[in-house]
Write a protein that holds these residues in place. Structure first.
Motif, mmCIF file in Angstrom:
data_model
loop_
_atom_site.group_PDB
_atom_site.id
_atom_site.type_symbol
_atom_site.label_atom_id
_atom_site.label_comp_id
_atom_site.label_asym_id
_atom_site.label_seq_id
_atom_site.Cartn_x
_atom_site.Cartn_y
_atom_site.Cartn_z
ATOM 1 N N PRO C 206 -34.056 -69.030 -21.706
ATOM 2 C CA PRO C 206 -35.283 -68.246 -21.564
ATOM 3 C C PRO C 206 -36.160 -68.234 -22.821
ATOM 4 N N TYR C 207 -35.618 -68.666 -23.962
ATOM 5 C CA TYR C 207 -36.429 -68.666 -25.171
ATOM 6 C C TYR C 207 -37.171 -69.987 -25.373
ATOM 7 N N ARG C 256 -23.527 -61.825 -30.152
ATOM 8 C CA ARG C 256 -23.253 -60.610 -29.381
ATOM 9 C C ARG C 256 -23.568 -60.843 -27.907
ATOM 10 N N ASP C 257 -23.240 -62.006 -27.427
ATOM 11 C CA ASP C 257 -23.632 -62.355 -26.065
ATOM 12 C C ASP C 257 -22.508 -63.159 -25.428
ATOM 13 N N GLU C 258 -21.932 -62.605 -24.365
ATOM 14 C CA GLU C 258 -20.786 -63.281 -23.748
ATOM 15 C C GLU C 258 -21.177 -64.591 -23.082
ATOM 16 N N ASN C 259 -22.463 -64.809 -22.902
ATOM 17 C CA ASN C 259 -22.900 -66.097 -22.373
ATOM 18 C C ASN C 259 -22.982 -67.148 -23.473
ATOM 19 N N ARG C 262 -19.526 -64.622 -28.657
ATOM 20 C CA ARG C 262 -19.046 -63.270 -28.369
ATOM 21 C C ARG C 262 -19.168 -62.353 -29.588
ATOM 22 N N HIS C 263 -19.176 -62.957 -30.766
ATOM 23 C CA HIS C 263 -19.129 -62.134 -31.970
ATOM 24 C C HIS C 263 -20.529 -61.829 -32.492
ATOM 25 N N CYS C 264 -20.588 -60.887 -33.389
ATOM 26 C CA CYS C 264 -21.806 -60.628 -34.154
ATOM 27 C C CYS C 264 -21.752 -61.543 -35.368
ATOM 28 N N LYS C 321 -33.791 -56.596 -26.809
ATOM 29 C CA LYS C 321 -33.418 -58.001 -26.739
ATOM 30 C C LYS C 321 -34.489 -58.658 -25.881
ATOM 31 N N ALA C 323 -36.512 -60.728 -23.412
ATOM 32 C CA ALA C 323 -36.026 -61.288 -22.150
ATOM 33 C C ALA C 323 -36.416 -62.753 -22.006
ATOM 34 N N SER C 376 -11.205 -65.864 -30.624
ATOM 35 C CA SER C 376 -11.832 -66.387 -29.414
ATOM 36 C C SER C 376 -13.113 -67.148 -29.710
#
Lengths: 200, 756, 427
Positions: C206-207, C256-259, C262-264, C321, C323, C376
């Motif tokens: 989307p970006y 910070r996004d499971e897609n 996952r981590h910051c 965040k 969109a 992970s």
């Protein structure tokens, strides 16, 4: 029901009574759902805000919100959510709870359509497209109904040409064979759902 | 040492042979430089060229080598002779690459090169190959002050590498802050649950380790000496004092929670149900996995609120301005204490920014999974009445003032205050602020000095001339100011570890303490062979004082950025070489010039200044001396040369260890010799200083501010001497600056001192 | 170059960025033998591509200069550039690593005089500038290159141009016959410090990083802001070269996004806060920055920096965040989303969008040629099972420079512990 703010009582209710409601606590308030929704501009409360309101215990406001009725199930929010919340499902679940609790805003068109669709379907076990559309057009009175029907004329004619809409259905239309069996099935399903979701 | 024999080698490669008359340069080296051997070579840095030099060293007893080729920063492998004194005349980056390749410039370019050859020869003759400080000290034990997780980690890790450790803990037992915890935040995947602190295992490991000597109920009441030979008085509560000898020190004295009594508006002190994070740990420890009860009446806890940033990130000036970086993790962990016991308990974390970096995100998710509620909001007040508390806050998402009515327990995340001892720079900072018009610090300092006032208690009790503790950076923490070099404290061989350095969690403290143990070990190894520590690591030179010339002015003892110089009983400066970082600030400070290094001295630079051939006043060829910091300005000039940026042929550049090492005699010498101007290029100073020796460039700019009087006395214009801040990235700026300055100097009449 | 003498008392450091250099130097300055392996032609790694550091706004090359000087004068460190570890066998105290060395086509005779660069004609993508510019096919990778030695790009090998490049060198430094080779390095312990790479922004559909010229990454913005970068430090947007005076910074681009990750990634908030200073530096009061964020993670005294930026009237913060990004007819990226503080829907055009892309380990632990326990996200964990292979810096965790150096210093000690054990055993 009076709820103390920021206690889990409403969140707990949502977790128990709303489809996928246990995901609500996972929201981190990023707001990407709100921005991704194609109907976003029409929302009174964005999904992420609804989730915060649930946590804050705003039961009345949430369940009487117009917002979750705006969801068209495009799944854009689910795809984007960084926490993978099944937002579409939660919205529908909340709408259902609101409906069952009698908190749906008056004349909410999606709710009205849903009810019409359901009533139409349940009668014969088949959807009667003609009656459904007419029911929709005339829900706000006769003259409005005529206006609506005229406005949608070309769509209707097109559907007829494509054999998607049979004008003869006005006579009553087709149905399934075992209507009573069908109604018994629906009754049972509703009982099961009610007990599972504590909706009785 | 054998007799001095100087050899000069002039490279013709990289265009030097085409652009310069190297035969003429050879003549200069021979006649004026008095080099015994002078050789030209078409490609000096190749194997054959290097072998030629090597052979002269081995077979011709050459002791001093002058290489006239590229910058001293280039081809260091080829010219890295370690058994001779070596100087480099920078003919490539310093001359041909910054001069236009045209007929018109040929003469001035050649003059520039000839001067650098003269300078290189002059310098090398004044240099000695550093033999290393003969007074090496070889104590290889490490002292760790503080027996919390950081201190214990440092001790265990140093011991694992085979070093002996003395561990001094003020309290009755090891364990520190972590021992007060019920559990700690997770350090490993899947970062989901609080985990055991591991403190008992660490204590057991230390007790079983014959390399580690532990003193509890003890403080370091006196610390004297230097890396490799520290003497520590360990005073025990019993009154006994033991003296321990160690080679280096790790200060891991941790933190104290910010005093929640300063937060009455958040209900602290009004009810036992409002507590800080330590208070909740105590309850959790007592409950040991069972339900935590409400302190006021032992009642059941149904609702807990965690107030983040309590007295932190404060903009009013009343509380801590910084973020402690660990409290978000702690609050999530503490909420889990309740959730893991009874998921029906409401736990709400009220935060403005949830700061759980890295894998903390997993722990945040785990907290949410367990049902901890997170609310972005700002708590204004906590009303504590009877058994419950009302937490008033602005919900920033719902954009409304709201409240949690019936909280049984409210936990205030109050943050970390460093246990760093005496602020040795307090007076200095206060004086600087006062000079700038702000007297608050000075008044506070004066009040603190008043009879009966509570004075901060020293941790290390150093007998250093510059104060009893490690200097603090900001807000009481002893962190390094250097991003690339976090272990650079201003006291050589003394390293901070854990939250005394900066607020941090246990994972970071463990890593930090392991790193500090590394540095402590390195410090003793360096001290054992008389080697300098960072940033001149490996340098074997050390300050040598001709004490009979000293006038006891104390400038060196006061100005040394590293507190290396004490005073002896007769008030002469007492150098502690292994504390010294070889910046030369003392040398720059000394008005009678009795301090020098074997390879860097008032003479090595002064002789270069005097070696330059200054044309007479009719030649219209001004001469400008540039003293450039070798760490930033000099590399920037090199890089400008790589870009082929042209600058004035009037300048002669001498790299210096630090602008702090610049002795004003060099300026007066230059002016007396007929130079028309002097430019100094050093690193940025002030709050965000970039000087690798902390105070060098600042001291230099202070000293140079006084040069005006000297100039006036000589009847010279003040603009003839100027100091510039230069960064290593000023690649385009410096040549421009030089040219502008050269133009300005050319506009002045020639120096009246020419020809004297 | 090929005879790398090493023993089981040698420490192998993989990665020559600031973490690897630090680990190597700290160990070597403690008297240990070190072999340092770097994939690129020069040391310095990712920090050498940054314009400034937060929070001091000082220059990374300043520390790099010191570290290079430490390396130059320390004979205990041997450096292999353009080298990659392809296999590690053995056990703690006794490892053998296979190291594949790519041909540089330039040998140690090189004086960096630049004649070969003058002779070259082909322009290739400039990796140092994230391909935002071009360099000659015979090039010095950066101004601070160490080893200070040119590289001939493989793309011209076998062409007449290569012969021209070779002929231009007076010092016999260009060697076109160099071949890829593999050497074996013995080591008692390994410090794995391969650092991080920016998350692939193309994956954040989307970006529109792949579709819109004026959507760039934070690392690219560093190069645009650097006076020695491809635009000479002018913040120009790629589509039309117009000055980008109104820039949006999008936080958590991948993190910070499971897609995605996952981590910051820890550093991005501070990096964007820092980059608003570049805007001020370039345009003064005309430079407007907007930071779109979820949580601003400015921990410890970084908070000061955050507060300073907050006080700047030219910097706006929007808790959201973003969109999606669309493009208007003038090529301006338009950001769509909802400010979640309260509820404000926005569709805001900017001149340029900078995605604060997350940190991924450069070599995911799964791809390290040894059995390594990782989290992970592929960062190396501290685990007994890893034997004497220790993660350092951003190979172990998303860390800022300061914390990377702490981590690297700690890993040097862990390696020394093993080496000293070996030394004691061997007497």
């Amino acid at each position: 029901m009076s709820i103390e703010k920021y206690t889990r009582s409403f969140l707990k209710e949502v977790e128990e009574r709303v489809e996928e409601g246990h995901w609500v606590k996972m929201c981190m308030q990023c707001g990407v759902c709100a921005g991704s929704c194609p109907l976003g501009a029409h929302w009174e409360h964005t999904p992420q805000k609804i989730f915060m309101m649930i946590r804050a215990g705003k039961r009345e406001e949430v369940l009487s919100s117009d917002s979750m009725w705006m969801c068209t199930s495009c799944y854009q929010c689910i795809v984007r959510c960084p926490r993978k919340l099944p937002i579409t499902h939660i919205m529908h679940g909340l709408a259902y709870l609101a409906k069952r609790e009698g908190l749906v805003p008056k004349n909410q068109p999606t709710a009205q359509f849903g009810q019409l669709f359901w009533d139409n379907l349940v009668k014969t076990g088949r959807v009667n497209e003609l009656k459904l559309s007419l029911g929709m057009y005339f829900k706000d009175g006769f003259s409005q109904g005529i206006k609506n029907a005229m406005a949608m004329q070309s769509v209707g004619l097109g559907m007829m040409k494509a054999k998607r809409l049979n004008p003869m259905e006005i006579m009553g239309g087709h149905g399934i064979k075992d209507k009573s069996g069908f109604h018994a099935m629906l009754k049972k399903a509703r009982e099961l759902e009610d007990s599972r979701r504590k909706l009785a | 040492m054998a007799d001095m024999k100087v050899a000069a080698y002039i490279c013709q490669g990289c265009g030097l042979g085409e652009r310069l008359d190297t035969a003429d340069l050879a003549k200069v080296a021979q006649k004026e430089g008095k080099a015994a051997i002078v050789k030209e070579h078409p490609f000096l840095c190749n194997a054959e060229g290097v072998a030629m030099i090597r052979s002269d060293i081995d077979n011709e007893a050459v002791t001093h080598v002058m290489v006239a080729a590229c910058s001293r920063r280039a081809k260091t492998e080829a010219f890295g002779f370690t058994d001779v004194a070596l100087s480099r005349a920078n003919l490539r980056e310093g001359v041909i690459w910054v001069r236009p390749d045209d007929e018109e410039s040929r003469e001035t370019t050649q003059e520039m090169a000839a001067d650098y050859v003269r300078m290189g020869c002059a310098e090398v003759k004044k240099m000695k190959l550093p033999a290393g400080n003969p007074e090496t000290a070889t104590n290889r034990r490490v002292l760790v002050v503080g027996g919390g997780v950081s201190g214990m980690t440092a001790a265990i890790e140093a011991s694992k590498a085979g070093y002996q450790v003395v561990l001094v803990e003020k309290g009755a037992a090891l364990g520190g802050w972590a021992a007060k915890l019920y559990k700690r935040s997770p350090s490993r995947s899947p970062y989901a649950d609080p985990q055991d602190t591991g403190v008992d295992e660490m204590i057991a490991a230390i007790n079983a380790d014959s390399n580690i000597t532990v003193y509890t109920n003890s403080i370091t009441s006196k610390t004297e000496g230097a890396p490799g030979r520290f003497k520590i008085d360990v005073s025990q509560e019993s009154g006994a004092t033991v003296t321990e000898e160690v080679g280096s020190i790790i200060q891991a004295t941790g933190f104290t929670l910010y005093d929640a009594n300063n937060l009455p508006e958040l209900g602290y002190g009004k009810s036992p149900n409002v507590m800080d994070q330590a208070g909740l740990e105590a309850l959790a420890k007592a409950a040991n996995g069972g339900p935590i009860k409400r302190p006021s009446d032992g009642g059941e806890v149904k609702s807990v609120v965690f107030v983040q940033c309590a007295g932190q990130r404060d903009e009013t000036g009343k509380h801590l301005p910084y973020c402690s970086g660990s409290c978000c993790l702690t609050s999530v962990k503490q909420a889990m204490y309740f959730k893991d016991n009874n998921p029906d308990i409401d736990t709400v974390v009220v935060y403005t920014d949830l700061r759980m970096p890295g894998n903390g995100e997993d722990f945040y998710r785990s907290g949410q999974t367990k049902g901890v509620t997170f609310t972005k909001g700002k708590v204004s007040t906590v009303e504590a009445t009877g058994n419950t508390c009302k937490v008033n806050f602005q919900d920033l998402i719902l954009n409304e003032q709201t409240a949690i009515e019936n909280a049984d327990i409210v936990v205030l995340a109050t943050g970390q205050v460093a246990n760093s001892g005496v602020d040795v720079d307090a007076k200095l900072k206060a004086d600087i602020a006062a000079a700038a018009g702000d007297e608050t610090l000075l008044n506070a300092w004066n009040a603190a000095q008043a009879e009966g006032a509570v004075k901060p208690i020293s941790v290390l009790n150093l007998t250093y001339r510059q104060g009893p503790d490690v200097p603090q950076l900001k807000y009481g923490f002893t962190d390094s100011h250097f991003i690339c070099f976090p272990y650079e404290t201003r006291r050589t061989g003394i390293y901070s570890a854990g939250p005394v350095r900066r607020p941090m969690d246990i994972v970071q403290a463990t890593e930090d303490a392991t790193g500090a143990a590394m540095k402590a070990i390195q410090a003793v190894e360096n001290a054992a062979v008389g080697r300098a520590a960072h940033p001149r690591s490996g340098d074997l030179s050390y300050p040598i004082v001709r004490i009979e010339g000293c006038t006891q002015c104390k400038r060196c003892t006061v100005e040394c950025p590293f507190g290396a110089i004490d005073e002896d009983e007769k008030r002469y400066p007492l150098f502690n070489e292994s504390r010294c970082r070889r910046c030369g600030t003392c040398m720059g400070a000394c008005p009678v010039r009795v301090i020098s290094f074997e390879n860097y001295s008032v003479d090595t630079v002064g002789s270069q200044i005097k070696a330059v051939d200054v044309p007479d006043e009719f030649s219209e060829k001004p001469r400008i001396l540039i003293l450039a910091c070798e760490n930033d300005a000099y590399p920037a000039l090199d890089m400008a040369a790589m870009n082929k940026q042209v600058y004035s042929a009037w300048v002669r550049v001498i790299p210096v260890r630090c602008l702090g090492s610049v002795n004003t005699i060099w300026i007066t010498d230059a002016l007396n010799s007929g130079y028309d101007g002097v430019m100094m290029m050093g690193c940025k100073h002030g709050d965000d200083y970039q000087c690798h020796f902390v105070k060098g460039s600042e001291l230099a700019s202070y000293r140079m501010s006084k040069v005006g009087d000297t100039l006036q006395g000589m009847g010279l214009e003040p603009e003839r001497v100027q100091t510039f801040e230069a960064a290593i990235t000023d690649i385009e700026r410096l040549p421009k600056l030089i040219n502008e300055y050269a133009d300005a100097i050319s506009a002045l009449p020639p120096s009246p001192f020419k020809g004297f | 170059m090929t005879e790398v003498v090493a023993t089981n008392q040698t420490i192998l450091v993989v990665g020559g960025g600031i973490s690897g250099m630090t680990a190597a130097l700290e160990a070597a300055e403690c008297g240990k033998e070190v072999v340092l392996i770097e994939k690129n032609p020069v040391l310095g790694g990712r920090v050498s591509q940054l314009y400034r550091y937060f929070p001091k706004l000082c220059h990374p090359t300043c520390g790099l200069e010191i570290n290079q000087r430490r390396v130059k004068q320390n004979k205990r460190i041997r450096i292999l550039t353009m080298a990659e570890v392809t296999g590690i066998t053995g056990s703690p105290g006794d490892y053998t690593a296979s190291v594949k060395i790519a041909p540089r086509y330039v040998n140690e005779n090189c004086t960096a005089c630049g004649d070969c660069g003058d002779a070259a004609e082909t322009m290739i993508d400039d990796a140092f500038n994230y391909n935002l510019g071009k360099v000659k096919a015979a090039f010095l990778p950066s101004r601070m290159s160490y080893p200070q030695r040119y590289v001939v790009d493989p793309s011209v090998i076998g062409t007449p141009e290569a012969d021209k490049i070779k002929a231009a060198c007076k010092y016999d430094a260009v060697d076109l016959s160099m071949q890829e080779e593999t050497v074996q390095v013995k080591a008692g312990a390994v410090v794995w410090a391969t650092g991080w790479k920016p998350y692939d922004a193309n994956k954040i559909q989307p970006y529109g990083y792949d579709r819109f010229d004026n959507v760039i990454t934070s690392v690219e913005f560093e190069r645009l802001s650097d006076p020695h970068g491809p635009t000479g430090g002018k913040i120009l947007r790629p589509s039309d070269g117009k000055e980008a005076k109104n820039v949006a910074f999008i936080q958590c681009a991948g993190s910070r996004d499971e897609n995605h990750l996952r981590h910051c990634s820890r550093i991005c908030c501070m990096a964007s806060l820092k980059q608003t200073n570049y805007m001020r530096e370039a345009f003064g009061d005309e430079g407007k920055s907007t930071i779109y964020y979820i949580d601003i993670r400015a921990i410890d005294r970084f908070e000061d920096f955050y507060q300073k930026v907050q006080a700047d009237p030219n910097v706006k913060f929007v808790k959201s965040k973003v969109a999606r990004i669309l493009e208007d007819k003038d090529g301006n990226p338009v950001l769509h989303g909802v400010d979640t503080e309260g509820y404000h829907r926005y569709a805001t055009p900017h001149d340029l969008v900078v995605l604060a892309v997350g940190m991924e380990p450069s070599v995911s632990a799964a791809n390290i040629p040894a059995e390594i326990v990782s989290d992970s996200s592929g960062f190396i964990e501290q685990d007994q099972a890893n034997g004497a292979i220790f993660g350092a810096g951003c190979a172990a965790n998303p860390l800022d420079v300061n914390r990377s150096v702490q981590s690297a210093t700690a890993s040097a000690l862990r390696a020394i512990q093993v080496i000293n054990r070996v030394a004691r055993a061997e007497g």
